[in-house]
Every structure is written in C-alpha cells, then in structure tokens.
Design an enzyme around this catalytic site. Structure first.
Site, PDB file in Angstrom:
ATOM      1  N   THR A 181       0.864  -1.182   0.000  1.00 11.61           N
ATOM      2  CA  THR A 181       0.000   0.000   0.000  1.00 11.61           C
ATOM      3  C   THR A 181       0.899   1.229   0.000  1.00 11.61           C
ATOM      4  O   THR A 181       2.049   1.159   0.441  1.00 11.61           O
ATOM      5  CB  THR A 181      -0.918   0.051   1.242  1.00 11.61           C
ATOM      6  OG1 THR A 181      -0.080   0.087   2.404  1.00 11.61           O
ATOM      7  CG2 THR A 181      -1.815  -1.164   1.325  1.00 11.61           C
ATOM      8  N   GLU A 327      -5.423  -3.289  -1.759  1.00  6.06           N
ATOM      9  CA  GLU A 327      -5.949  -4.560  -1.250  1.00  6.06           C
ATOM     10  C   GLU A 327      -7.021  -5.154  -2.163  1.00  6.06           C
ATOM     11  O   GLU A 327      -7.466  -6.278  -1.953  1.00  6.06           O
ATOM     12  CB  GLU A 327      -6.573  -4.357   0.145  1.00  6.06           C
ATOM     13  CG  GLU A 327      -5.591  -4.021   1.248  1.00  6.06           C
ATOM     14  CD  GLU A 327      -5.320  -2.528   1.400  1.00  6.06           C
ATOM     15  OE1 GLU A 327      -5.487  -1.789   0.403  1.00  6.06           O
ATOM     16  OE2 GLU A 327      -4.934  -2.091   2.489  1.00  6.06           O
ATOM     17  N   LYS A 437     -14.169  15.502  14.070  1.00  9.15           N
ATOM     18  CA  LYS A 437     -15.258  15.365  15.031  1.00  9.15           C
ATOM     19  C   LYS A 437     -15.456  16.685  15.757  1.00  9.15           C
ATOM     20  O   LYS A 437     -14.601  17.097  16.535  1.00  9.15           O
ATOM     21  CB  LYS A 437     -14.955  14.249  16.033  1.00  9.15           C
ATOM     22  CG  LYS A 437     -16.150  13.945  16.900  1.00  9.15           C
ATOM     23  CD  LYS A 437     -16.139  12.521  17.392  1.00  9.15           C
ATOM     24  CE  LYS A 437     -17.562  12.078  17.707  1.00  9.15           C
ATOM     25  NZ  LYS A 437     -17.633  10.837  18.422  1.00  9.15           N
ATOM     26  N   TRP A 442     -19.810  14.409  13.163  1.00 12.84           N
ATOM     27  CA  TRP A 442     -18.754  14.243  12.168  1.00 12.84           C
ATOM     28  C   TRP A 442     -18.880  15.264  11.042  1.00 12.84           C
ATOM     29  O   TRP A 442     -19.976  15.536  10.568  1.00 12.84           O
ATOM     30  CB  TRP A 442     -18.814  12.845  11.544  1.00 12.84           C
ATOM     31  CG  TRP A 442     -18.549  11.739  12.513  1.00 12.84           C
ATOM     32  CD1 TRP A 442     -19.453  10.830  12.975  1.00 12.84           C
ATOM     33  CD2 TRP A 442     -17.302  11.407  13.131  1.00 12.84           C
ATOM     34  NE1 TRP A 442     -18.832   9.957  13.844  1.00 12.84           N
ATOM     35  CE2 TRP A 442     -17.519  10.293  13.957  1.00 12.84           C
ATOM     36  CE3 TRP A 442     -16.015  11.950  13.066  1.00 12.84           C
ATOM     37  CZ2 TRP A 442     -16.507   9.703  14.712  1.00 12.84           C
ATOM     38  CZ3 TRP A 442     -15.008  11.362  13.822  1.00 12.84           C
ATOM     39  CH2 TRP A 442     -15.259  10.250  14.635  1.00 12.84           C
TER      40      TRP A 442
HETATM   41  P1  ADP Z   1      -2.975   4.100   0.686  1.00 12.84           P
HETATM   42  O1  ADP Z   1      -3.938   3.477   1.640  1.00 12.84           O
HETATM   43  O2  ADP Z   1      -1.616   4.062   1.222  1.00 12.84           O
HETATM   44  O3  ADP Z   1      -3.377   5.457   0.166  1.00 12.84           O
HETATM   45  P2  ADP Z   1      -4.017   2.971  -1.734  1.00 12.84           P
HETATM   46  O4  ADP Z   1      -3.422   3.687  -2.885  1.00 12.84           O
HETATM   47  O5  ADP Z   1      -4.321   1.551  -1.872  1.00 12.84           O
HETATM   48  O6  ADP Z   1      -2.986   3.123  -0.559  1.00 12.84           O
HETATM   49  O7  ADP Z   1      -5.271   3.795  -1.302  1.00 12.84           O
HETATM   50  C1  ADP Z   1      -6.575   3.338  -1.131  1.00 12.84           C
HETATM   51  C2  ADP Z   1      -7.402   4.445  -0.555  1.00 12.84           C
HETATM   52  O8  ADP Z   1      -7.426   5.570  -1.441  1.00 12.84           O
HETATM   53  C3  ADP Z   1      -8.838   4.119  -0.344  1.00 12.84           C
HETATM   54  O9  ADP Z   1      -9.026   3.410   0.865  1.00 12.84           O
HETATM   55  C4  ADP Z   1      -9.477   5.505  -0.306  1.00 12.84           C
HETATM   56  O10 ADP Z   1      -9.338   6.108   0.961  1.00 12.84           O
HETATM   57  C5  ADP Z   1      -8.647   6.280  -1.279  1.00 12.84           C
HETATM   58  N1  ADP Z   1      -9.327   6.375  -2.588  1.00 12.84           N
HETATM   59  C6  ADP Z   1      -9.112   5.637  -3.690  1.00 12.84           C
HETATM   60  N2  ADP Z   1      -9.905   6.021  -4.704  1.00 12.84           N
HETATM   61  C7  ADP Z   1     -10.666   7.048  -4.245  1.00 12.84           C
HETATM   62  C8  ADP Z   1     -11.691   7.881  -4.806  1.00 12.84           C
HETATM   63  N3  ADP Z   1     -12.093   7.787  -6.064  1.00 12.84           N
HETATM   64  N4  ADP Z   1     -12.244   8.804  -3.988  1.00 12.84           N
HETATM   65  C9  ADP Z   1     -11.852   8.952  -2.703  1.00 12.84           C
HETATM   66  N5  ADP Z   1     -10.898   8.213  -2.128  1.00 12.84           N
HETATM   67  C10 ADP Z   1     -10.304   7.266  -2.882  1.00 12.84           C
END
Ligand code: ADP
Length: 542
Positions: A181, A327, A437, A442
C-alpha cells in the site's frame, strides 16, 4: 453431478498468449528518459516476456519467489508484468518514491530475490543497495547509456535465455504479483495477488460500465506501474489488445498532453493531482491541443472533485471516477450513470458522478456503523466493508498484533467512511483517520475540500482536523490559491456556507491558511498527515 465444464485455470499466460497471437501488430509506445519514443508491438512483448520467463527459470527462480522492479512505466516494465508471473514467479513492483528506509524495509519484508532497475533510477537504488538481500540486479538501459560496472545488463540477461520455454503448470490460486500500500495512513502493508484475481479483475475492468476497454482504444496508464498494480491496466489492456502508451518519467502536464495528442489517446488513468495540472494547462490554452474527441479519463486514488469533472467536460474530456485500494487489485467501484439517471437535471448528474460509484460485478459492499449494518439511504455513514474474488484475504507476513481489517464473517474493512444511496452509489466521506469530530458530530473533510476546489480562485485545498478547546476539533482549510487570484477567508466561508450547515464551515478568518503547495504522498495524493503535523501547534483565537 457429472458433465459440467472444463476445469480451465484463470492464469496470466492466457492473456499473454492472446495478446501475442491476436494482437501482435498492435503498438506499445514508451517515452524514454531522453523524451524520444520507443515503439514495439504485442508480438515483441509476447516474445520478450517469454524470454524473460525463461531467463528467470534458468537463473533458478523458484515458484512463488519474488522479482522486484524499480521502474517507470515502459515496455520493459510491461515485459516484467508478464514475464515474471508466467515463469511461476511473483512480480513485486517497488514504489521508488518512498523514503530509502521504507524501500529497504519493503524489499526485505517481501524477500525479493532479483530486481530489475531502470538505469535512470540507479542513484535511488544505490541508496538502498547495501541494505537489501537481493541476489542479482538487472539494469534496463533505457537512457541509452552503457550499464555501469557492477550491474548486469537486462538485455544480456534476456539474450542468454534458452529458447525452449514452456509455461509451468500454474494453479489459478498461485501468487502472481505483490504490491505494498502506498502508506498514506501508516506503514506500507504487502498485498499478494493471485492469477485468478488478476484475470477476473481484468475482465471486470473492461466492461462497458467500468473502464469500457476495447481493442480500438489507446490507453495511457499515467498511474505508476508500482501504484496499486497500475490499476490492473497492463493486463486489461493486453486482454483486449489495445494500443498502450507508457509515459516513462515525464509526468508533467505538457508532456502528457503531448502524448495524448500525438498518439490520440482515448483512455488515460491517474490520480486527481495529475489531472489538476492538466486541466489548468487546458484552461490556459483552450482548443490548443487536438485531443481525441472521445478521450476519457479514469480517475481514482483520492476523490475527483465535482469541479474537476465539470471543468474537463468543457474541454470535451469525460471523467470516470473509480474507487479502489491496493488490497482490491485495486478496482472496487466505478461511477458511471445508469441510463435512467441520465434523465436527471444536470446538477444531480454531476453530483452522482462525483460519488465513487457502483460496486463492480462480484465486489459486494456494505456500510457498517456502531449499530451494525446500515441502510442504503445516502445518509447513514459507516465504514465501507467489501468482499469479492479480488479482495485480499490477509496481508503478507503481517506483524503480530497488526491492525486486523477482516471481520469474523469474512469481509474486509476498508477504513473508508461512506454512505451508499438507494441506487447503490457509494460516496466516500473520509478515511477514518481524516474525519473531523466537532461538538460530537462528524464533518467530512472530503466534502469541504471538493467544495473549496470548486471556488474559481482555489487551485488545491485540503481540510484537516485541529484540536479545539470547546468543540473537540474544528476543520482547518489549507488552501493553495490560483496564481494571480485574490481569495480571502471570508469569500471562501461564504462559498461554503452556500452548501453546508453553518457548523461545518471553517470560521473566517482563523480557519483558513494559505500555503504554496500541499505536500503529496509517493502516489501523488494529498499527504494530510504532514499537514496535521505542520499545524499541530495551531491555536484557535480566543
Ligand atoms: P494508501 O492506503 O496508502 O493510500 P491505496 O493507494 O491503496 O494506498 O489507497 C486506497 C485508498 O485511497 C482508499 O481506501 C481511499 O481512501 C482512497 N481512494 C481511492 N480512490 C478514491 C476515490 N475515487 N475517492 C476517494 N478516495 C479514494
């Protein structure tokens, strides 16, 4: 019952064979470090990937062993995407934008045995080399310079491969790739993909209501091939046999627009921060670029603000928002409108397209709050949980006591806070760690950010929670103004007040700070943890 279907494994050799046999003439165009364009075809990718697989086997790579890459997007990286898994190995795409300490930790944690490195990235590699337990380093001399002493030449390695390569008998549940990640909210964790997940994910991604990939497309993955499996695009694109454009190290707006125009790209994919720059360039010189009339973009990784979607529409570029996670291979939801929703008033259509979208087939989604499973009413917020054939079942060698994200009934907790509406559209309101918060309620930082970025004077905005003596936390808007624009806290507060309840809106003037640039993660997302740190001493006025 007897007499059902063949037990045919869903593995990557099928995709490679198909691309080589049916689409051998189709081009892969790569921008090299010196900005020149390298052209080859799927016939070449097919031949050279098999050569790489043969060379790896000859070098003693065993089933399931990891081969890392430290590379920009190029035809060589594409060969690795195929050659490593079809040899029975596991492709581990290293994120070279991370800090050297993290790269070393990740490569050792994954137990990478071999690595392929772009020669232009050798200075970075040298910073970690001594700390790695890697056996052999192959250098792809894409810059055209000789491979420095002490390294093996990737081309020589390929040339030495035996020519009697045969695919191993792969089980579809075997590992084919791995990716960590990007570490936006904590230490990177390793995800291992199976052949089966990759194949099914590719099929889903090509569907018309997802990225609608066709052989007739020209696809440019701007998303680095180390970020979340390049969103599955290398495999999906080869599956349909579409032409591919690899931008190499040149990711500035002009270079990307130049490629879009020259090669008539029809689908380009990347994180919103890339598109902000491109939209700015288009706005400055409307009509200057002769882009393909059907150019569409796949945008994900963080939220695509509605203002951006509208802005691109003005230039005839259609934005498709997708949400996903490392993931999840990574595709989870895609925001395309159902036919009957296209009859909605324009504003409502845009609001829907700015949501993260409908779960793709075989990805099941639910919202869970403290009371349990929440209704799909578009209002009740909770954690998004998912399950499906390309959702990870665990992390690679997770440390004991690490946060467990899997529920007892077999779902993966995404850590994203969402609502789902009655039509099934998922909307991310925040990552759990970014929620604000205030007074027991929220506030969604994503909603505030998107609205701020809809103000004509705002280039970028991130909203973070800052401790408050009375309200527990209050939102602080960190804003980058557009060049030459005069934006005041009061103007921004008025702009927000038009959309949000009063208590959501950061107080003017204290709740607005202007900075030069929002820090970014290695994957190009806004790095809000750095902002929280920077403003940790922030004092609200009495
Ligand atoms: P990291 O968790 O380190 O950023 P990832 O690149 O796998 O690694 O990120 C996944 C996360 O990115 C998601 O859990 C979400 O929070 C965010 N994300 C991905 N696509 C979108 C989107 N279109 N809009 C908002 N958030 C997004």
């Amino acid at each position: 019952m007897d007499g059902t279907m063949m037990d045919y494994p869903l593995t990557l050799p099928s995709i490679l064979e198909r691309a080589g046999k049916l689409f051998g003439k189709v081009e892969i165009v790569s921008r090299l470090p010196d900005k020149s364009l390298h052209r080859c075809t799927y016939a070449d990718v097919h031949r050279r990937s098999r050569q790489l697989a043969a060379a790896l086997q000859q070098a003693g790579l065993k089933r399931g062993e990891r081969v890392a890459t430290m590379m920009w997007n190029s035809y060589v990286h594409l060969e690795a995407y195929f050659g490593v898994p079809v040899s029975g190995g596991v492709l581990h795409t290293l994120n070279f934008r991370l800090h050297a300490d993290d790269i070393a930790y990740i490569a050792n944690h994954a137990e990478d045995r071999f690595i392929i490195v772009d020669d232009v990235l050798l200075p970075l590699f040298e910073q970690v080399r001594d700390r790695l337990e890697i056996e052999r380093v192959f250098v792809a001399a894409l810059s055209g310079k000789p491979v420095p002493e002490g390294y093996e030449n990737y081309e020589t390695f390929l040339e030495g491969a035996p020519d009697n390569f045969a695919y191993p008998d792969l089980d579809e549940n075997e590992a084919c790739g791995m990716c960590y990640t990007s570490g936006t909210t904590g230490r990177s964790k390793g995800v291992v993909y199976s052949h089966r997940a990759m194949v099914l994910h590719s099929l889903a991604e090509c569907m018309t209501d997802c990225a609608a990939l066709s052989q007739k497309d020209t696809v440019m993955p701007v998303v680095p091939m180390f970020h979340a499996n390049a969103w599955g695009l290398p495999y999906a694109t080869a599956l349909v046999g579409a032409k591919t454009i690899m931008p190499g190290p040149h990711l500035d707006a002009d270079s990307l627009l130049d490629l879009c125009e020259r090669e008539q790209v029809t689908l380009a994919a990347g994180v919103p921060t890339i598109w902000f720059g491109i939209l700015n360039a288009l706005d400055e010189n409307p009509g200057a670029r002769k882009l393909h009339p059907k150019l569409r973009t796949l945008v994900g990784g963080s939220a695509a603000p509605e203002a951006m979607i509208r802005g691109f529409d003005k230039h005839g570029v259609h934005t498709i928002q997708a949400w996903g996670m490392t993931e999840m291979t990574p595709l989870g939801t895609v925001s395309t409108l159902k036919g009957y929703l296209e009859a909605l008033p324009e504003d409502e259509q845009y609001a829907l397209r700015a949501k993260q979208g409908l779960p793709v087939p075989f990805v099941e989604a639910r919202v869970v709050d403290e009371k349990g499973e929440a209704p799909w009413d578009g209002e009740t917020m909770g954690e998004l949980q998912v399950r499906g054939p390309w959702v990870a079942a665990s992390y690679h060698n997770a440390e004991a006591g690490a946060e467990d994200k899997w529920t007892d009934d077999g779902w993966f907790g995404t850590g994203d806070v969402v609502t789902i509406d009655a039509e099934g559209y998922v909307k991310i309101t925040d990552r759990t760690k970014d929620l604000i918060k205030s007074g027991g309620e929220w506030i969604s930082s994503v909603d505030l950010e998107n609205a701020l970025m809809g103000h004509p004077g705002v280039k970028e905005a991130a909203v973070i929670a800052v401790a408050h003596p009375k309200w527990q936390e209050r939102p602080l808007a960190v804003v980058v103004a557009k060049e030459g624009a005069e934006v005041t806290p009061e103007a921004l507060a008025d702009h927000l007040a038009a959309t949000f309840a009063k208590w959501w809106v950061p107080e003017a003037p204290a709740g607005y700070v202007f900075i030069e640039e929002i820090p970014r993660t290695s994957a190009g997302k806004f790095l809000k943890s750095a902002l929280r740190e920077r403003f940790s001493d922030f004092q609200w006025p009495e």
